[in-house]
Design a protein around this motif. Structure first.
Motif, short mmCIF file in Angstrom:
data_model
loop_
_atom_site.label_atom_id
_atom_site.label_comp_id
_atom_site.label_asym_id
_atom_site.label_seq_id
_atom_site.Cartn_x
_atom_site.Cartn_y
_atom_site.Cartn_z
N LEU A 108 53.31 31.81 -104.08
CA LEU A 108 52.93 30.77 -105.14
C LEU A 108 52.11 31.29 -106.25
O LEU A 108 51.46 30.58 -107.06
N THR A 109 51.79 32.68 -106.35
CA THR A 109 51.14 33.34 -107.13
C THR A 109 52.03 34.12 -108.12
O THR A 109 51.67 34.75 -108.98
N ALA A 110 53.38 34.14 -107.66
CA ALA A 110 54.42 34.87 -108.36
C ALA A 110 54.61 34.43 -110.13
O ALA A 110 54.35 33.52 -110.29
N THR A 111 54.76 35.48 -110.86
CA THR A 111 54.91 35.14 -112.04
C THR A 111 56.67 34.79 -112.53
O THR A 111 56.94 34.68 -113.69
N SER A 112 57.46 35.26 -111.70
CA SER A 112 58.87 35.43 -111.75
C SER A 112 59.59 34.84 -110.60
O SER A 112 59.07 34.83 -109.32
N SER A 113 60.69 34.19 -110.78
CA SER A 113 61.29 33.67 -109.55
C SER A 113 62.20 34.71 -108.85
O SER A 113 62.66 35.69 -109.42
N ASP A 114 62.47 34.39 -107.58
CA ASP A 114 63.39 35.13 -106.81
C ASP A 114 64.88 34.34 -107.02
O ASP A 114 64.84 33.07 -106.55
N MET A 115 65.87 35.08 -107.20
CA MET A 115 67.15 34.42 -107.25
C MET A 115 67.60 33.68 -106.04
O MET A 115 68.18 32.68 -106.05
N ASN A 116 67.38 34.35 -104.88
CA ASN A 116 67.82 33.66 -103.76
C ASN A 116 66.86 32.31 -103.56
O ASN A 116 67.37 31.44 -102.99
N SER A 117 65.59 32.21 -103.93
CA SER A 117 64.90 31.31 -103.60
C SER A 117 65.31 29.99 -104.35
O SER A 117 65.61 28.92 -103.99
N ILE A 118 65.75 30.33 -105.65
CA ILE A 118 66.33 29.31 -106.42
C ILE A 118 67.69 28.83 -105.79
O ILE A 118 67.86 27.51 -105.76
N GLY A 119 68.62 29.63 -105.37
CA GLY A 119 69.77 29.03 -104.70
C GLY A 119 69.36 27.84 -103.55
O GLY A 119 70.03 27.06 -103.36
N TYR A 120 68.37 28.47 -102.52
CA TYR A 120 68.09 27.72 -101.54
C TYR A 120 67.41 26.34 -101.71
O TYR A 120 67.79 25.32 -101.32
N LEU A 121 66.61 26.37 -102.93
CA LEU A 121 66.02 25.23 -103.26
C LEU A 121 66.75 24.17 -103.59
O LEU A 121 66.62 22.89 -103.23
N PHE A 122 67.95 24.43 -104.34
CA PHE A 122 68.93 23.52 -104.74
C PHE A 122 70.04 23.15 -103.85
O PHE A 122 71.08 22.80 -104.35
N ASP A 123 70.12 23.72 -102.67
CA ASP A 123 71.25 24.04 -101.85
C ASP A 123 71.21 22.60 -101.10
O ASP A 123 70.77 22.43 -99.79
N THR A 135 61.97 25.87 -97.87
CA THR A 135 61.85 25.39 -99.47
C THR A 135 60.79 23.98 -99.60
O THR A 135 60.86 23.41 -98.48
N ALA A 136 60.61 23.88 -100.49
CA ALA A 136 59.75 22.71 -100.82
C ALA A 136 60.21 21.40 -100.41
O ALA A 136 59.42 20.59 -100.04
N TRP A 137 61.50 21.19 -100.68
CA TRP A 137 62.23 19.92 -100.21
C TRP A 137 63.38 20.12 -99.30
O TRP A 137 64.59 19.57 -99.42
N GLN A 138 63.36 21.18 -98.45
CA GLN A 138 64.39 21.30 -97.44
C GLN A 138 64.83 20.16 -96.77
O GLN A 138 63.88 19.51 -96.47
N GLY A 139 66.11 19.85 -96.72
CA GLY A 139 66.36 18.82 -95.70
C GLY A 139 66.65 17.52 -96.39
O GLY A 139 66.94 16.54 -95.86
N CYS A 140 66.16 17.42 -97.56
CA CYS A 140 66.43 15.99 -98.58
C CYS A 140 67.80 16.06 -99.14
O CYS A 140 68.04 16.18 -100.13
N ASN A 141 68.52 15.89 -98.05
CA ASN A 141 70.26 16.05 -98.54
C ASN A 141 70.56 14.87 -99.08
O ASN A 141 71.97 14.50 -99.33
N ASN A 142 69.94 13.67 -99.36
CA ASN A 142 70.41 12.61 -100.02
C ASN A 142 69.89 12.52 -101.46
O ASN A 142 70.35 11.55 -102.27
N LEU A 143 69.18 13.64 -101.88
CA LEU A 143 68.89 13.55 -103.10
C LEU A 143 69.86 13.79 -104.06
O LEU A 143 70.90 14.70 -103.85
N GLU A 144 70.22 12.99 -105.17
CA GLU A 144 71.36 13.13 -105.88
C GLU A 144 70.75 13.77 -107.23
O GLU A 144 71.74 14.33 -108.04
N THR A 145 69.63 13.59 -107.70
CA THR A 145 69.08 13.92 -109.07
C THR A 145 67.55 14.51 -108.98
O THR A 145 67.13 14.04 -108.13
N ILE A 146 67.48 15.70 -109.62
CA ILE A 146 66.09 16.21 -109.61
C ILE A 146 65.68 16.26 -111.20
O ILE A 146 66.68 16.80 -111.87
#
Length: 298
Positions: free
Chosen positions: A217-232, A192-203
């Protein structure tokens, strides 16, 4: 071969540094001063000059740093002062330059920071300031710059954030995503774009349109698994958005982000003499200048 070459003392009237000029000159030591007439450092010029152990002083007229120009110059030290006219930092330009230190400031003249440009530059121990003229954060551009701290703001002109662009920047505590971002890369738990940034408290998302999160990066809709991983992210507490777009973001993402993460909006209009704070969120303030009342300030 240049195994016996100990110093790279470049003449002041030098106008060109050709491709691979000092490639793999592993015995070079000391400072590296790029003469003022140099506008381009070509590809691989100082590739793997790993014994250079002084400061890097760049030409004030420099416009481009080429592919792999300082690849694995791991003992170059001190602050990296990028000149104000620099436009391009190419792919792999500073990979493994982990003894460079201080803040990492990308001047506003820079339009491109290439893939892996600052990969493994974990010696930077201050803030990351990105150029306002970047239009994309490329893959692994700042990967493992784990010494960078505090808040990083992705400028409004950036439209896409690629895989691992800020991956493993574990010292960052707050991330502000500019208004223009439309697509964010998310694929699995390790890309993911910011994988491993585990000290992030706010986005904080300043855009009123919810970005698409997908491995394309040309998709027009989100993938639900990708959303979960990005904010995990272990310490993520709050996703801030504008008040106008709060329900839109919650509808798009709340089912997929961890239950410990909350959505919040805290938009304010806060006049400060001839400044106007048009939005504040996650400790960020966007200011506009009102010249018509500038006489209020002496």
């Amino acid at each position: 071969e240049c195994t016996g070459l100990k110093k790279a003392e470049l003449p002041e009237n030098l106008e060109k540094l050709g491709e691979s000029a000092f490639y793999d000159c592993g015995s070079l030591t000391g400072n590296l001063v790029i003469p003022k007439k140099i506008k381009t450092i070509e590809s691989n010029v100082f590739y793997n000059c790993s014994s250079l152990d002084g400061n890097l002083i760049l030409s004030e007229n420099l416009e481009r740093i080429g592919y792999g120009a300082f690849y694995n110059c791991r003992n170059l030290m001190g602050r990296l002062e990028l000149p104000g006219g620099l436009k391009v930092i190419d792919n792999a330009a500073f990979i493994g330059c982990y003894s460079l230190s201080g803040d990492l400031v990308i001047p506003d003249s820079v339009e491109t920071v290439g893939d892996t440009a600052f990969f493994d530059c974990y010696g930077f121990k201050g803030a990351l300031k990105l150029s306002e003229n970047l239009t994309q954060l490329n893959s692994y551009a700042f990967y493992n710059c784990s010494g960078l701290t505090g808040t990083v703001t992705i400028p409004d002109n950036v439209k896409k954030i690629e895989s691992e662009a800020l991956g493993n920047c574990s010292g960052l505590t707050d991330l502000i995503v500019g208004k223009g971002v439309t697509n964010i890369y998310g694929r699995g738990s390790t890309w993911t774009a910011w994988q491993g940034c585990n000290n992030l408290e706010t986005i904080t998302f300043l855009g009123e349109t919810v970005p698409v999160i997908n491995e394309s990066l040309t998709a027009t809709s989100s993938d639900m698994n990708s959303i979960g991983y990005l904010f995990d992210l272990k310490n993520l507490k709050t996703i801030y958005v504008t008040e106008k777009s709060l329900e839109q973001y919650k509808s798009a993402w709340s089912a997929y982000v961890p239950e410990t993460v909350t959505f919040s909006a805290d938009a304010l209009q806060l006049p400060i003499s001839n400044f106007m704070a048009t939005y504040t969120g996650s400790h960020s303030v966007e200011l506009s200048w009102a010249p018509s009342v500038s006489s209020d300030i002496e």
